[in-house]
Design a protein around this motif. Sequence first.
Motif, PDB file in Angstrom:
ATOM      1  N   GLY A 332      39.755 -16.261  -1.397  1.00  0.00           N
ATOM      2  CA  GLY A 332      38.346 -16.417  -1.709  1.00  0.00           C
ATOM      3  C   GLY A 332      37.985 -15.950  -3.107  1.00  0.00           C
ATOM      4  O   GLY A 332      38.679 -15.125  -3.704  1.00  0.00           O
ATOM      5  N   ASP A 333      36.860 -16.458  -3.634  1.00  0.00           N
ATOM      6  CA  ASP A 333      36.490 -16.112  -4.995  1.00  0.00           C
ATOM      7  C   ASP A 333      36.124 -14.645  -5.145  1.00  0.00           C
ATOM      8  O   ASP A 333      36.328 -14.051  -6.219  1.00  0.00           O
ATOM      9  CB  ASP A 333      35.362 -17.012  -5.508  1.00  0.00           C
ATOM     10  CG  ASP A 333      34.118 -16.972  -4.648  1.00  0.00           C
ATOM     11  OD1 ASP A 333      34.158 -16.452  -3.510  1.00  0.00           O
ATOM     12  OD2 ASP A 333      33.069 -17.484  -5.109  1.00  0.00           O
ATOM     13  N   ALA A 334      35.605 -13.996  -4.091  1.00  0.00           N
ATOM     14  CA  ALA A 334      35.302 -12.567  -4.191  1.00  0.00           C
ATOM     15  C   ALA A 334      36.585 -11.737  -4.238  1.00  0.00           C
ATOM     16  O   ALA A 334      36.650 -10.730  -4.956  1.00  0.00           O
ATOM     17  CB  ALA A 334      34.430 -12.133  -3.016  1.00  0.00           C
ATOM     18  N   ALA A 335      37.607 -12.155  -3.492  1.00  0.00           N
ATOM     19  CA  ALA A 335      38.887 -11.441  -3.527  1.00  0.00           C
ATOM     20  C   ALA A 335      39.548 -11.591  -4.884  1.00  0.00           C
ATOM     21  O   ALA A 335      40.088 -10.625  -5.453  1.00  0.00           O
ATOM     22  CB  ALA A 335      39.809 -11.958  -2.425  1.00  0.00           C
ATOM     23  N   VAL A 336      39.530 -12.816  -5.431  1.00  0.00           N
ATOM     24  CA  VAL A 336      40.089 -13.034  -6.771  1.00  0.00           C
ATOM     25  C   VAL A 336      39.325 -12.201  -7.797  1.00  0.00           C
ATOM     26  O   VAL A 336      39.926 -11.563  -8.676  1.00  0.00           O
ATOM     27  CB  VAL A 336      40.057 -14.527  -7.138  1.00  0.00           C
ATOM     28  CG1 VAL A 336      40.494 -14.727  -8.585  1.00  0.00           C
ATOM     29  CG2 VAL A 336      40.947 -15.337  -6.202  1.00  0.00           C
ATOM     30  N   ALA A 337      38.000 -12.166  -7.690  1.00  0.00           N
ATOM     31  CA  ALA A 337      37.185 -11.401  -8.639  1.00  0.00           C
ATOM     32  C   ALA A 337      37.509  -9.912  -8.588  1.00  0.00           C
ATOM     33  O   ALA A 337      37.579  -9.244  -9.631  1.00  0.00           O
ATOM     34  CB  ALA A 337      35.699 -11.636  -8.356  1.00  0.00           C
ATOM     35  N   ALA A 338      37.724  -9.382  -7.376  1.00  0.00           N
ATOM     36  CA  ALA A 338      38.075  -7.966  -7.246  1.00  0.00           C
ATOM     37  C   ALA A 338      39.425  -7.676  -7.895  1.00  0.00           C
ATOM     38  O   ALA A 338      39.599  -6.643  -8.563  1.00  0.00           O
ATOM     39  CB  ALA A 338      38.089  -7.568  -5.775  1.00  0.00           C
ATOM     40  N   TYR A 339      40.377  -8.569  -7.716  1.00  0.00           N
ATOM     41  CA  TYR A 339      41.705  -8.415  -8.321  1.00  0.00           C
ATOM     42  C   TYR A 339      41.603  -8.456  -9.845  1.00  0.00           C
ATOM     43  O   TYR A 339      42.172  -7.610 -10.555  1.00  0.00           O
ATOM     44  CB  TYR A 339      42.599  -9.537  -7.801  1.00  0.00           C
ATOM     45  CG  TYR A 339      44.082  -9.427  -8.079  1.00  0.00           C
ATOM     46  CD1 TYR A 339      44.662  -8.290  -8.629  1.00  0.00           C
ATOM     47  CD2 TYR A 339      44.931 -10.494  -7.757  1.00  0.00           C
ATOM     48  CE1 TYR A 339      46.028  -8.218  -8.848  1.00  0.00           C
ATOM     49  CE2 TYR A 339      46.292 -10.431  -7.972  1.00  0.00           C
ATOM     50  CZ  TYR A 339      46.834  -9.293  -8.525  1.00  0.00           C
ATOM     51  OH  TYR A 339      48.197  -9.232  -8.738  1.00  0.00           O
ATOM     52  N   VAL A 340      40.864  -9.421 -10.358  1.00  0.00           N
ATOM     53  CA  VAL A 340      40.711  -9.556 -11.807  1.00  0.00           C
ATOM     54  C   VAL A 340      39.993  -8.342 -12.378  1.00  0.00           C
ATOM     55  O   VAL A 340      40.369  -7.818 -13.440  1.00  0.00           O
ATOM     56  CB  VAL A 340      39.957 -10.859 -12.140  1.00  0.00           C
ATOM     57  CG1 VAL A 340      39.631 -10.928 -13.632  1.00  0.00           C
ATOM     58  CG2 VAL A 340      40.781 -12.068 -11.723  1.00  0.00           C
ATOM     59  N   GLU A 341      38.973  -7.862 -11.678  1.00  0.00           N
ATOM     60  CA  GLU A 341      38.253  -6.671 -12.146  1.00  0.00           C
ATOM     61  C   GLU A 341      39.176  -5.455 -12.170  1.00  0.00           C
ATOM     62  O   GLU A 341      39.181  -4.683 -13.136  1.00  0.00           O
ATOM     63  CB  GLU A 341      37.048  -6.408 -11.237  1.00  0.00           C
ATOM     64  CG  GLU A 341      36.326  -5.094 -11.493  1.00  0.00           C
ATOM     65  CD  GLU A 341      35.773  -4.957 -12.906  1.00  0.00           C
ATOM     66  OE1 GLU A 341      35.604  -3.811 -13.367  1.00  0.00           O
ATOM     67  OE2 GLU A 341      35.519  -5.991 -13.556  1.00  0.00           O
ATOM     68  N   ALA A 342      39.971  -5.286 -11.118  1.00  0.00           N
ATOM     69  CA  ALA A 342      40.906  -4.158 -11.082  1.00  0.00           C
ATOM     70  C   ALA A 342      41.920  -4.251 -12.210  1.00  0.00           C
ATOM     71  O   ALA A 342      42.235  -3.242 -12.872  1.00  0.00           O
ATOM     72  CB  ALA A 342      41.616  -4.131  -9.733  1.00  0.00           C
ATOM     73  N   PHE A 343      42.444  -5.449 -12.463  1.00  0.00           N
ATOM     74  CA  PHE A 343      43.405  -5.625 -13.551  1.00  0.00           C
ATOM     75  C   PHE A 343      42.762  -5.301 -14.895  1.00  0.00           C
ATOM     76  O   PHE A 343      43.387  -4.663 -15.760  1.00  0.00           O
ATOM     77  CB  PHE A 343      43.946  -7.054 -13.546  1.00  0.00           C
ATOM     78  CG  PHE A 343      45.145  -7.263 -14.429  1.00  0.00           C
ATOM     79  CD1 PHE A 343      45.018  -7.319 -15.814  1.00  0.00           C
ATOM     80  CD2 PHE A 343      46.410  -7.395 -13.886  1.00  0.00           C
ATOM     81  CE1 PHE A 343      46.123  -7.512 -16.628  1.00  0.00           C
ATOM     82  CE2 PHE A 343      47.521  -7.595 -14.693  1.00  0.00           C
ATOM     83  CZ  PHE A 343      47.378  -7.647 -16.065  1.00  0.00           C
TER      84      PHE A 343
END
Length: 512
Positions: A332-343
């Motif tokens: 999902g786009d929220a999961a991808v966004a959380a990963y990108v934010e963490a990176f």
Amino acid sequence: MSDLLFTGGTIITVDTHHPRAEALLCRDRRIVAVGDQASVAAAARPNRQVIDLAGRALLPGFNDGHIHALNFGIQELFIPLDGLSKGEIVDRLREHESTLGPGEFLFGSSWDYPSCPDPDIRDLDRAFPDRPVFLIQFSGHGGWVNTAALRRLRITPTRASWGMGGAEMDEEGRFTGILREPWAQPRVRWMQIKRLLDRHALREALVAAFARLPEHGITSVQDNTFFPWVINEIRAANRLGEQTARFSCWSMGEIGIADPWFGLKHFDPDWYSRGPAKFFWDGSFSARTAWLSQPYSDKPETRGAGTEAGRIERILRKAVRRRRQIAAHAIGDAAVAAYVEAFSRVRDLEGIRDLRFRIEHAQLIQADDIERIAELGMIVSAQPHAAAYPEKDLDLIGADRSSRAYPYRSLLDAGVPLAFGSDYPGESTYDPLYGIHLAVNMQSPQAISPEEAIAAYTLGSAYAEFRETEKGKLATGYLGDMVVLSADPTTIDPGSIKDILVEMTFVDGRRV
């Protein structure tokens, strides 16, 4: 080993400097010449074996960048339920129950909501009041169980949640029979581990995989191996000469001891190498457990659930300290966004880009996150087979998001490294040509060209596992991993790509 000379057809090299060739020469496992007919033939030794392509196409072997190979055998232990209605599912389960001993679980797999829209614990309880029943939903991220199974799994109202998942209850506090992310439940996970402790079952599963992968031109797989003892069986198969595809073996990052234990195993970098640690940031569309920024269209009370950026950041920091690549499931786009934010929070850690952190699946991504993924140097490892059900996606996420899903065009245009795989059996087929067909022919602005899809399934997947200097294209010095197809996917009518046949597969310059 004698020289192997390919001639008389189309050679698609996936080498941007020399995309086409007339002939190819393989010697002692590796390619030693690629180019025009005269020069390559002149380099061949007298005892050469000539393979006349007779107008067919020679490509690099396909590299499935995300698969669960053990399920080739283990999946056959489950009763297939795909395409069945609720009543048909119960009838099929009754047909198989007589083969089981007292108290044994009745396992089924691949039921799904389009054909069974209203699974209910009461239907299973009426048919099987004492037999525990556990039915895996198509995606693997949902389950349908009866009361006897809940008792065996010790799922109670006070133990109805685990990680990102749980057992659903209705408004009156009664279990519905639906489990979200069941494999994260401790006793379900233990059932999975026990099955994989059976050496005979493991061997049968690997034998099935090694038989079927070459039929589809697959010469490498990046496998959700998860458990370190599986490496022993892969090594044994290799020693017996049974291994027909190269394995990158992933550990289960969610189980703390698994990755360090993998580090103690002996690997062969050519045949069974140590791959990344696998994590899960969310679930799946069809189980409505993928984490979305906006609610599901058909179930507006939920957006799914996922791992917050803070926890992901801690995992990434640990991975950088240990110099370990991560492959993280994020649909999902929220999961991808959380990963990108963490990176983005750890982007300045020394050597982090060298680890090539991977986003697995990435079926829905917000536009600004695509740009951030490119900027951060992350890899997207996608499975075009997931795009096979556009009508289902339309129901789940609506027209607007469906048009932006599986954003291969946007990713490539932004410069994001793209790898392709199948996620079998999370998707129903592992055929690379069918995946290429879907990526090329999807009725969406995100469709890509045959050349781009082939590159993602070969060189892109090799890059994702740090092997782009040895495989993924047909060039001098590269491994002799190749596939002969009945037609050229880049010139045939795009609608016919799915009908192309795999006629020969070679690994290490040897036909398998």
